[in-house]
Design an enzyme around this catalytic site. Structure first.
Site, mmCIF file in Angstrom:
data_model
loop_
_atom_site.group_PDB
_atom_site.id
_atom_site.type_symbol
_atom_site.label_atom_id
_atom_site.label_comp_id
_atom_site.label_asym_id
_atom_site.label_seq_id
_atom_site.Cartn_x
_atom_site.Cartn_y
_atom_site.Cartn_z
ATOM 1 C CD GLU A 50 -1.982 2.136 1.551
ATOM 2 O OE1 GLU A 50 -1.671 2.997 0.700
ATOM 3 O OE2 GLU A 50 -2.119 2.381 2.747
ATOM 4 C CD GLU A 78 2.749 9.791 -1.037
ATOM 5 O OE1 GLU A 78 3.761 9.076 -0.954
ATOM 6 O OE2 GLU A 78 1.621 9.434 -0.691
ATOM 7 C CB CYS A 111 -1.002 6.988 1.287
ATOM 8 S SG CYS A 111 -2.132 5.994 2.248
HETATM 9 P P1 NAD Z 1 9.327 4.676 4.044
HETATM 10 O O1 NAD Z 1 8.546 4.082 2.954
HETATM 11 O O2 NAD Z 1 10.801 4.717 3.886
HETATM 12 O O3 NAD Z 1 9.036 3.920 5.436
HETATM 13 C C1 NAD Z 1 7.831 3.231 5.738
HETATM 14 C C2 NAD Z 1 8.164 2.034 6.630
HETATM 15 O O4 NAD Z 1 9.052 1.170 5.930
HETATM 16 C C3 NAD Z 1 8.894 2.393 7.928
HETATM 17 O O5 NAD Z 1 8.506 1.488 8.947
HETATM 18 C C4 NAD Z 1 10.344 2.157 7.570
HETATM 19 O O6 NAD Z 1 11.144 1.892 8.698
HETATM 20 C C5 NAD Z 1 10.232 0.932 6.679
HETATM 21 N N1 NAD Z 1 11.326 0.746 5.736
HETATM 22 C C6 NAD Z 1 12.145 1.676 5.190
HETATM 23 N N2 NAD Z 1 13.031 1.082 4.361
HETATM 24 C C7 NAD Z 1 12.776 -0.239 4.382
HETATM 25 C C8 NAD Z 1 13.334 -1.357 3.724
HETATM 26 N N3 NAD Z 1 14.352 -1.236 2.869
HETATM 27 N N4 NAD Z 1 12.820 -2.573 3.963
HETATM 28 C C9 NAD Z 1 11.779 -2.724 4.802
HETATM 29 N N5 NAD Z 1 11.201 -1.695 5.462
HETATM 30 C C10 NAD Z 1 11.695 -0.457 5.257
HETATM 31 O O7 NAD Z 1 8.773 6.099 4.319
HETATM 32 P P2 NAD Z 1 9.457 7.271 5.173
HETATM 33 O O8 NAD Z 1 10.927 7.391 4.871
HETATM 34 O O9 NAD Z 1 9.075 7.104 6.574
HETATM 35 O O10 NAD Z 1 8.739 8.507 4.508
HETATM 36 C C11 NAD Z 1 9.162 8.941 3.217
HETATM 37 C C12 NAD Z 1 7.996 9.207 2.325
HETATM 38 O O11 NAD Z 1 7.204 8.029 2.183
HETATM 39 C C13 NAD Z 1 7.009 10.224 2.825
HETATM 40 O O12 NAD Z 1 7.383 11.506 2.591
HETATM 41 C C14 NAD Z 1 5.784 9.831 2.075
HETATM 42 O O13 NAD Z 1 5.777 10.371 0.778
HETATM 43 C C15 NAD Z 1 5.870 8.359 1.991
HETATM 44 N N6 NAD Z 1 5.047 7.653 2.994
HETATM 45 C C16 NAD Z 1 3.907 7.101 2.555
HETATM 46 C C17 NAD Z 1 3.098 6.441 3.448
HETATM 47 C C18 NAD Z 1 1.817 5.823 3.005
HETATM 48 O O14 NAD Z 1 0.933 5.597 3.831
HETATM 49 N N7 NAD Z 1 1.659 5.489 1.733
HETATM 50 C C19 NAD Z 1 3.447 6.342 4.781
HETATM 51 C C20 NAD Z 1 4.649 6.910 5.212
HETATM 52 C C21 NAD Z 1 5.443 7.549 4.288
#
Ligand code: NAD
Length: 517
Positions: A267, A402, A301
């Site tokens: 998602e 985004e 999101c």
């Molecule tokens: P991210 O996608 O990096 O992190 C989301 C989750 O994934 C966190 O728990 C993180 O620790 C984990 N994660 C990060 N790298 C991973 C990997 N290689 N393998 C497994 N898990 C991993 O998001 P972020 O850095 O926290 O935020 C960056 C951008 O992501 C935001 O600015 C936004 O645009 C987007 N975001 C989207 C949602 C959504 O609901 N779609 C949620 C949070 C962030």
């Protein structure tokens, strides 16, 4: 202000703030190193939490696998699994106000929204999964045609150890989506929370344990995504990964999971097009469009971040947006009168301010906001004012990427066909919306939009009975409703020859007719 936590709680008092340990195999596990959970509103310490290593991931997966292999939970009859979920919902309901406040302090979401979204919706969704667990067809009889009388059963069986990777924006809701349907289906779960927002998953661990869930069925680790998250996704004993986060990380998760051919549910991001049609009731559409882009300061999101308006009505719509946004109160998220809170972190604030600069550099005009709000209340914390751009076209960075902040781009169109074309001109496809007095016109437009959720005269209406997920690069799979139980089960086809094999003519395909001697 220190949150007063109900007891028993997984947290212990350490230097005046609650300290959370991780939950692995039914045990609270502490570590030498810990993270500080910081309030995004004033940068005070809300809590501290243990910091996982890859060794903790291995321990959590081993505990989950042992629990699954024991069969204790997955062989518990669905009605009993449902009863446990009812008890979990009751325990959560008892703690609603306290957990809503904690979530508000931890994520910066205004407490008015937090009560509903961070705790109320998770509670409703758990109740719904309890009901579904009773009514879902776990075994489906299937008549099979043919000469010999065969019958069959499709059994919906649990997948095994499921990993849930939870982001920071809605940690309560997303923890529930990634764990409760999985548990309802008899799986074991390892949740990895974001290090900035770990508390709900750990409180839920206590609640599940108090309700009688066997040790090892639900585990929580708290750690760094690229190290701990990646290790969990790649672990050979994990059979399914359910991830919510950015599209960039989603791609990495899919690549890592492919090495051991795991089932992957993603998602991801969105760039929701929100179309105000010519005949829309603006009294409703203006408020609805602000709600669409400003819930949780835009850190959702499924936000509606591209507002598509008829060229002829643009000035009127923009004026009304400006006037209505001026009435909103931004500030302390724990104050029930606050409408807009801060962003999650300094990194998020920097990222959003960079997008605002890029919007200006590419020729966009800021008509509201455009930077950090003024005043002593905003000296600490991670604040960006609600911001609206006009003079935007769909090729600019602010309308393609985004932003995940309180930024709205207003685009104009001259025909409904053009509006639909602009709306679909994106790699994302999570959400979309249409505002019109004519439901039949709105339905016709909705049918042409490439998005997993389309709201008509509404936004953010994510119901427990409706599937939620993305088209295109917004993801794979669906959360919520019976679809979620489908995602967390695998089909076993069992076929029975009711003649006991005696009349099975298929054998002749290999064996031919036995020689008469
Ligand atoms: P991210 O996608 O990096 O992190 C989301 C989750 O994934 C966190 O728990 C993180 O620790 C984990 N994660 C990060 N790298 C991973 C990997 N290689 N393998 C497994 N898990 C991993 O998001 P972020 O850095 O926290 O935020 C960056 C951008 O992501 C935001 O600015 C936004 O645009 C987007 N975001 C989207 C949602 C959504 O609901 N779609 C949620 C949070 C962030």
């Amino acid at each position: 202000m220190t949150a007063t936590l109900h007891q028993p709680s997984p947290s212990i008092e350490r230097e005046g703030v609650p300290h959370y340990r991780m939950f692995i195999g039914g045990q609270w596990v502490d570590t030498e190193e810990h993270y500080e959970v910081i309030s995004p509103a004033d940068e005070s310490t809300v809590a501290t939490v243990a910091k996982a290593t890859t060794g903790h991931v291995d321990a959590a997966v081993a505990a989950a696998k042992a629990a699954f292999d024991s069969g204790e939970w997955r062989n518990t009859p669905p009605v009993k699994r449902a009863a446990l979920l009812d008890a979990v919902a009751d325990k959560l309901a008892d703690r609603m106000d306290e957990l809503a406040l904690l979530n508000s302090r931890e994520t910066g979401i205004p407490v008015r929204a937090s009560a509903g979204i961070a705790v109320g919706f998770p509670l409703m969704h758990i109740q719904h999964y309890a009901e579904l667990t009773r009514t879902y067809e776990w075994t489906r009889p299937q008549a099979i045609g043919g000469v010999v009388l065969h019958t069959g059963f499709i059994q919906k069986e649990p997948v095994g150890v499921c990993a849930g990777i939870v982001p920071w924006n809605f940690p309560g809701l997303i923890t529930v989506w990634k764990s409760i349907p999985a548990i309802a289906a008899g799986n074991s779960v390892v949740i990895k929370t974001d290090e900035k927002t770990p508390t709900f998953a750990l409180e839920l661990a206590q609640i599940l344990s108090d309700a009688g869930l066997p040790d090892g069925v639900f585990n929580v680790v708290v750690g760094d995504g690229p190290v701990v998250g990646d290790h969990l996704v790649g672990h050979p004993d994990v059979r399914l990964v359910s991830f919510t986060g950015s599209t960039a990380t989603g791609r990495r998760v899919m690549a890592t999971a492919s090495k051991t051919v795991k089932r992957v549910l993603l998602e991801l991001g969105g760039k929701g097009p929100n179309i105000i049609l010519d005949d829309a009731d603006l009294d409703v559409a203006i408020d609805g469009s602000i709600y669409a882009f400003l819930l949780h300061a835009g850190q959702a999101c499924e936000s509606g971040t591209r507002l598509l308006v008829p060229s002829a009505r643009k000035d009127e719509i923009v004026e009304r947006l400006i006037a209505r946004i001026a009435t909103l109160k931004q500030g302390d998220p724990t104050d029930p009168s606050t409408d807009v809170g801060p962003l999650m972190s300094q990194a998020q604030k920097d990222r959003v301010l960079n997008y605002i600069e890029s919007g200006r550099a590419e020729g966009g005009t800021v008509v509201v906001g455009g930077g950090v709000p003024e005043g002593p209340a905003f000296d600490k914390g991670f604040w960006v004012a609600p911001t609206v751009f006009t003079d935007v076209d769909n090729s600019m960075k602010i309308s393609c990427e985004e932003i995940f902040g309180p930024v709205l781009s207003v685009l104009t169109y001259d025909s409904v066909d053009e509006a639909v074309k602009i709306a679909n001109d994106t790699e994302y496809g999570l959400s979309a919306g249409v505002w019109s007095r004519s439901i039949s016109t709105a339905l016709e437009v909705a049918g042409r939009l490439e998005a997993g959720s389309v709201w008509i005269n509404d936004w953010h209406n994510i119901s427990q009975v409706m599937p939620f997920g993305g088209y295109k690069q917004s993801g794979t799979g669906r959360e919520l409703g019976p679809d979620a139980l489908d995602e967390f089960t695998q089909d076993k086809a069992i076929t029975v020859d009711l003649s006991g094999g005696v009349e099975n003519r298929a054998y002749g395909l290999v064996l031919g007719t036995p020689n008469e001697s």
